[in-house]
Design a protein around this motif. Structure first.
Motif, PDB file in Angstrom:
ATOM      1  N   PRO A 512       0.846  -1.202   0.000  1.00  0.00           N
ATOM      2  CA  PRO A 512       0.000   0.000   0.000  1.00  0.00           C
ATOM      3  C   PRO A 512       0.878   1.248   0.000  1.00  0.00           C
ATOM      4  O   PRO A 512       1.953   1.277   0.581  1.00  0.00           O
ATOM      5  CB  PRO A 512      -0.793  -0.129   1.312  1.00  0.00           C
ATOM      6  CG  PRO A 512       0.081  -0.970   2.195  1.00  0.00           C
ATOM      7  CD  PRO A 512       0.800  -1.920   1.294  1.00  0.00           C
ATOM      8  N   LYS A 513       0.387   2.260  -0.671  1.00  0.00           N
ATOM      9  CA  LYS A 513       1.089   3.534  -0.636  1.00  0.00           C
ATOM     10  C   LYS A 513       0.842   4.210   0.711  1.00  0.00           C
ATOM     11  O   LYS A 513       0.154   3.674   1.583  1.00  0.00           O
ATOM     12  CB  LYS A 513       0.628   4.421  -1.788  1.00  0.00           C
ATOM     13  CG  LYS A 513       1.078   3.930  -3.156  1.00  0.00           C
ATOM     14  CD  LYS A 513       0.770   4.972  -4.226  1.00  0.00           C
ATOM     15  CE  LYS A 513       1.302   4.555  -5.569  1.00  0.00           C
ATOM     16  NZ  LYS A 513       1.050   5.573  -6.610  1.00  0.00           N
ATOM     17  N   ASP A 514       1.420   5.378   0.880  1.00  0.00           N
ATOM     18  CA  ASP A 514       1.266   6.073   2.156  1.00  0.00           C
ATOM     19  C   ASP A 514      -0.191   6.464   2.374  1.00  0.00           C
ATOM     20  O   ASP A 514      -1.033   6.377   1.470  1.00  0.00           O
ATOM     21  CB  ASP A 514       2.173   7.304   2.203  1.00  0.00           C
ATOM     22  CG  ASP A 514       1.895   8.264   1.058  1.00  0.00           C
ATOM     23  OD1 ASP A 514       0.778   8.808   0.978  1.00  0.00           O
ATOM     24  OD2 ASP A 514       2.804   8.463   0.235  1.00  0.00           O
ATOM     25  N   GLU A 515      -0.489   6.897   3.582  1.00  0.00           N
ATOM     26  CA  GLU A 515      -1.879   7.154   3.969  1.00  0.00           C
ATOM     27  C   GLU A 515      -2.488   8.340   3.238  1.00  0.00           C
ATOM     28  O   GLU A 515      -3.708   8.518   3.269  1.00  0.00           O
ATOM     29  CB  GLU A 515      -1.951   7.378   5.481  1.00  0.00           C
ATOM     30  CG  GLU A 515      -1.629   6.104   6.282  1.00  0.00           C
ATOM     31  CD  GLU A 515      -1.728   6.331   7.779  1.00  0.00           C
ATOM     32  OE1 GLU A 515      -1.572   7.491   8.206  1.00  0.00           O
ATOM     33  OE2 GLU A 515      -1.944   5.354   8.513  1.00  0.00           O
ATOM     34  N   ASP A 516      -1.650   9.147   2.601  1.00  0.00           N
ATOM     35  CA  ASP A 516      -2.187  10.245   1.801  1.00  0.00           C
ATOM     36  C   ASP A 516      -2.741   9.744   0.472  1.00  0.00           C
ATOM     37  O   ASP A 516      -3.350  10.523  -0.272  1.00  0.00           O
ATOM     38  CB  ASP A 516      -1.101  11.296   1.546  1.00  0.00           C
ATOM     39  CG  ASP A 516      -0.701  12.026   2.823  1.00  0.00           C
ATOM     40  OD1 ASP A 516      -1.561  12.146   3.712  1.00  0.00           O
ATOM     41  OD2 ASP A 516       0.454  12.473   2.928  1.00  0.00           O
ATOM     42  N   HIS A 517      -2.514   8.467   0.164  1.00  0.00           N
ATOM     43  CA  HIS A 517      -3.035   7.862  -1.068  1.00  0.00           C
ATOM     44  C   HIS A 517      -3.821   6.596  -0.704  1.00  0.00           C
ATOM     45  O   HIS A 517      -3.367   5.485  -0.937  1.00  0.00           O
ATOM     46  CB  HIS A 517      -1.896   7.522  -2.028  1.00  0.00           C
ATOM     47  CG  HIS A 517      -1.082   8.701  -2.449  1.00  0.00           C
ATOM     48  ND1 HIS A 517      -0.051   9.202  -1.683  1.00  0.00           N
ATOM     49  CD2 HIS A 517      -1.164   9.498  -3.550  1.00  0.00           C
ATOM     50  CE1 HIS A 517       0.470  10.235  -2.294  1.00  0.00           C
ATOM     51  NE2 HIS A 517      -0.176  10.446  -3.416  1.00  0.00           N
TER      52      HIS A 517
END
Length: 794
Positions: A512-517
């Protein structure tokens, strides 16, 4: 809620049995798949209902021509469903559900656990009439994954029965895929299936285009949201359509090759065909055996869907909590207004009245204080109620969040990748045309997910490496080469028919990408292994080293409210800093622009001043040229009045000194005429009686001492002049006139220096002349004439 849906469906079935249990649904009917309910499902599987609904929606989209629309007024529909508990169904409530949504048909589902097994109930209702069109309860499964995951899962079985009940025609290929999956379909069947999917996607895109067109001209507030969702859905379906068309084209080429290979094989001996069929049977048996073991980590995309289902469940709990907290706040505000009104408007006691009947100031203050105290009491109670309402949902959300983060770790990493095999439906192979020059087959590998191509790669397999047999040498016999040709034809036939003799495994991972994505993943494809399934031999292994991004829709942000607030705060700070940086950069740029502007203005001003100076200089030069031309004009023609001093030299010490006045008048550019009047005296004269050309002797001369005898000269002159400078003029002229009582001629060269601006002139003159004998002498004489003068000119 599970009991609610079940009783609701049962009630519908009972009340509308007289209308007919099953009926055909129009091809392009608007259908809504409502969120799946659950009953007795463990809390740690709260996401399961979302995975079930997603698979059910995917099947409806894939195998029917129904037009799926988003859930609307879900909360109100759930409230109406409660009326069905205990047989409380009525037509008015059903009609109200139909009025709440643009859908004409609704699909409800419930997951329940009983006796240690999971089961699924699905029902279809006509919202316009309330007719129960379909109802099915699946068999109980110990593994909940069998409800929605893998070929032949319970949802696939329900899909087949539902299509039959609703009059939806399924092709033979579609029924096979629902029962067994796509991996064992023949190449022809897979081509027809791809063509059917492409045709269905085109119809769905056409319907979405119509919906987008209508929403674009609509004035409703929700039109923009509807259009945005439709455009996003159209983009996904367009990608699926492109994949299906490319897949259909590829399979058509493979089928064409298969016919050619089969024709070639028919020309071979029966022994070759028997060997081909034997290898095909062995490959199929080993493929079935491998599938029965359910290869570990083969369903990473399903795992991602489960994770997204958990996220959806978490978001649903959070939204419900926010709604409940808002209700508590709204109720608290309503109670404050009610209690304040009750306190402030209570009947006045005798001690609280003034003489005019109005409230006293002390009583008003007491009531205001009581109202404030009551407000504080209500707010404190509201905060307590909010805390009590948040405890359980927050605990559930924390558990789900922990489970999601734990599942992230199971998706694999670059160091510990997951594996998918071509024995499954996800990884597919396509073997190209045999190259007899290099003795190799080209192979293309495709990894699909939800009918979208994730990645593809290609490689070559050598004959010797794959079959274990050597390529014949040029000196080998024809029999050896014939056997080699038969083997190539046999493998061509196996490949083109799709027999699982060639198997690939791909290692890949997803993070998973960072929590902003949110709901965005990065896929990495690391290795590809190639096997001969019959020989059980690893043919080759290669590194892929490719990556791509993958987004699930819709995105789910699972951060806590505090984390979201903190992220928003940081984002606001970053935005403020960015705005500050941009403002500073703009200020610097403005300053640079101002400096540049000032510099440009200064340079422009200096340039203008330079131009002005040059123009002034040019103007002065022009004026000077004008003046010079004017001076030259004045110079040419030589109009003047001059005071003249003459000196005549006749030789033999006979000289004349004279002075007078000369007046000239121009006749044109270079010519002039004039008069010259002078008077003077001579020193002496002599006469020579002899004609001898030698110096006369005293005896030959008769001197006459004139003693300063006066002379008078009056001549006219005609001449021309040239100007060589603004102040230098040269003149040539001729004179003729009277010298006393005799006639004389003289030619002169004059050099003048003058000032055009002032108009005065100073000149020097030299001439040579002639006079007859009567002039002072008894014989003709020549003389030199020297003159100087001063005067004015114009």
């Amino acid at each position: 809620m599970g009991k609610t849906v079940f009783r609701f469906l049962a009630a519908v079935a009972v009340l509308f049995a007289s209308l007919g249990a099953y009926s055909a649904v129009p091809k392009d009917a608007a259908v809504m798949v409502y969120n799946t309910e659950e009953e007795n499902v463990p809390k740690d599987l709260g996401w399961l209902k979302n995975s079930v609904r997603d698979r059910l929606s995917a099947n409806v989209s894939k195998y029917t021509d129904f037009r799926l629309i988003d859930n609307t007024n879900e909360k109100k529909v759930k409230e109406l469903q409660k009326k069905f508990e205990g047989g409380g169904y009525n037509e008015a409530a059903m009609a109200e559900i139909g009025n709440l949504t643009p859908a004409k048909y609704a699909i409800f589902s419930t997951v329940r656990k009983a006796g240690g097994k999971f089961s699924l109930t699905v029902g279809v209702v006509d919202l316009s009439t309330g007719t129960n069109l379909f109802q099915h309860v699946s068999e109980g499964q110990k593994e909940y994954e069998r409800l929605y995951d893998g070929a032949g899962c319970e949802i696939d079985k329900i899909t087949m029965n539902m299509c039959s009940a609703l009059g939806v025609s399924l092709s033979t290929e579609q029924r096979w895929v629902l029962q067994h999956g796509e991996s064992d379909l023949s190449s022809d069947d897979r081509q027809r299936l791809a063509e059917q999917e492409a045709a269905r996607y085109k119809e769905q895109i056409a319907a979405l285009n119509k919906e987008i067109s209508v929403s674009s001209t609509s004035s409703e507030l929700s039109a923009d949201s509807v259009r945005a969702k439709a455009e996003a859905q159209r983009a996904i379906i367009a990608e699926k359509l492109r994949t299906a068309e490319e897949k259909s084209k590829r399979l058509a080429e493979e089928n064409k090759k298969a016919l050619e290979y089969e024709k070639i094989l028919n020309e071979k001996s029966a022994k070759v065909k028997e060997e081909r069929d034997r290898l095909a049977r062995e490959a199929q048996e080993k493929a079935e055996k491998a599938r029965s073991k359910k290869l570990e980590n083969a369903s990473i995309l399903s795992q991602i869907r489960i994770i997204e289902g958990k996220k959806q469940a978490l978001i649903g709990i959070r939204d419900d909590l926010h709604e409940r907290l808002n209700e508590i706040d709204e109720q608290a505000q309503a109670d404050i207004e009610t209690e304040t009104d009750k306190i402030m408007n209570a009947p006045l006691k005798i001690g609280d009245r003034k003489q005019d009947g109005t409230i006293t100031s002390d009583a008003l203050i007491r009531r205001q204080n009581a109202a404030k105290a009551k407000k504080i009491e209500i707010l404190v109670q509201a905060e307590k109620d909010k805390e009590d309402a948040s405890t359980k949902p927050k605990s559930t959300m924390d558990d789900l969040r922990k489970g999601i983060y734990a599942d992230y770790a199971l998706l694999g990493t670059e160091k510990k990748p997951r594996t998918v095999s071509s024995l499954s439906d996800e990884l597919q192979l396509s073997v190209g045309v045999w190259d007899g020059e290099s003795h190799k087959w080209p192979v293309n590998v495709y990894l699909y997910s939800d009918n979208i191509l994730l990645t593809q790669t290609s490689f070559e397999i050598e004959y010797t490496q794959f079959t274990g047999n050597a390529v014949p040498k040029i000196e080998d016999s024809d029999e050896v080469w014939d056997d080699y040709s038969d083997a190539v034809a046999m493998y061509d036939s196996l490949f083109s028919r799709g027999d699982k003799i060639l198997v690939c495994e791909m290692d890949y991972w997803a993070e998973p990408k960072d929590e902003d994505h949110p709901s965005e993943y990065k896929f990495g494809f690391s290795k590809l292994r190639v096997y001969n399934n019959v020989r059980g031999k690893n043919v080759s292994e290669m590194s892929l080293n490719s990556k791509r991004d993958f987004s699930m829709t819709p995105p789910y942000d699972i951060r806590t409210d505090e984390q979201i607030a903190e992220a928003n705060r940081k984002e606001a700070e970053i935005k403020a800093l960015e705005e500050k940086r941009l403002a500073a950069e703009k200020a610097r740029q403005d300053a640079k622009d101002e400096v540049a502007r000032i510099k440009a203005e200064r340079e422009y001003r200096e340039e203008q001043e330079r131009i002005a100076r040059e123009e002034e200089k040019a103007e002065k030069k022009r004026q000077k040229e004008i003046e010079r031309e004017e001076a030259r004009r004045k110079q040419h023609g030589r109009s003047s009045i001059l005071l003249v001093g003459d000196f005549y030299n006749y030789g033999d010490d006979n000289m004349i000194l004279a002075g007078g006045l000369m007046i000239t008048k121009k006749l044109g550019k270079h010519f002039y005429w004039g008069l010259n009047l002078t008077g003077g005296f001579n020193t002496y004269i002599y006469s020579q009686s002899s004609d001898s050309k030698s110096e006369p002797s005293p005896d030959d001369l008769s001197y006459k001492d004139l003693g300063g005898e006066t002379t008078l000269t009056f001549t006219g002159l005609l001449g021309m002049n040239w100007c060589f400078d603004e102040q230098i003029r040269v003149c040539l002229d001729g004179e003729a006139g009277l010298v006393n009582d005799a006639f004389g001629l003289c030619g002169s060269l004059t050099v003048e220096w003058f000032s055009p601006s002032v108009g005065w002139v100073l000149f020097g003159r030299y001439g040579v002349g002639w006079t007859p004998s009567e002039c002072y002498t008894e014989q003709e004489r020549f003389f030199d004439k020297y003159s100087i003068g001063l005067g004015i000119t114009w």
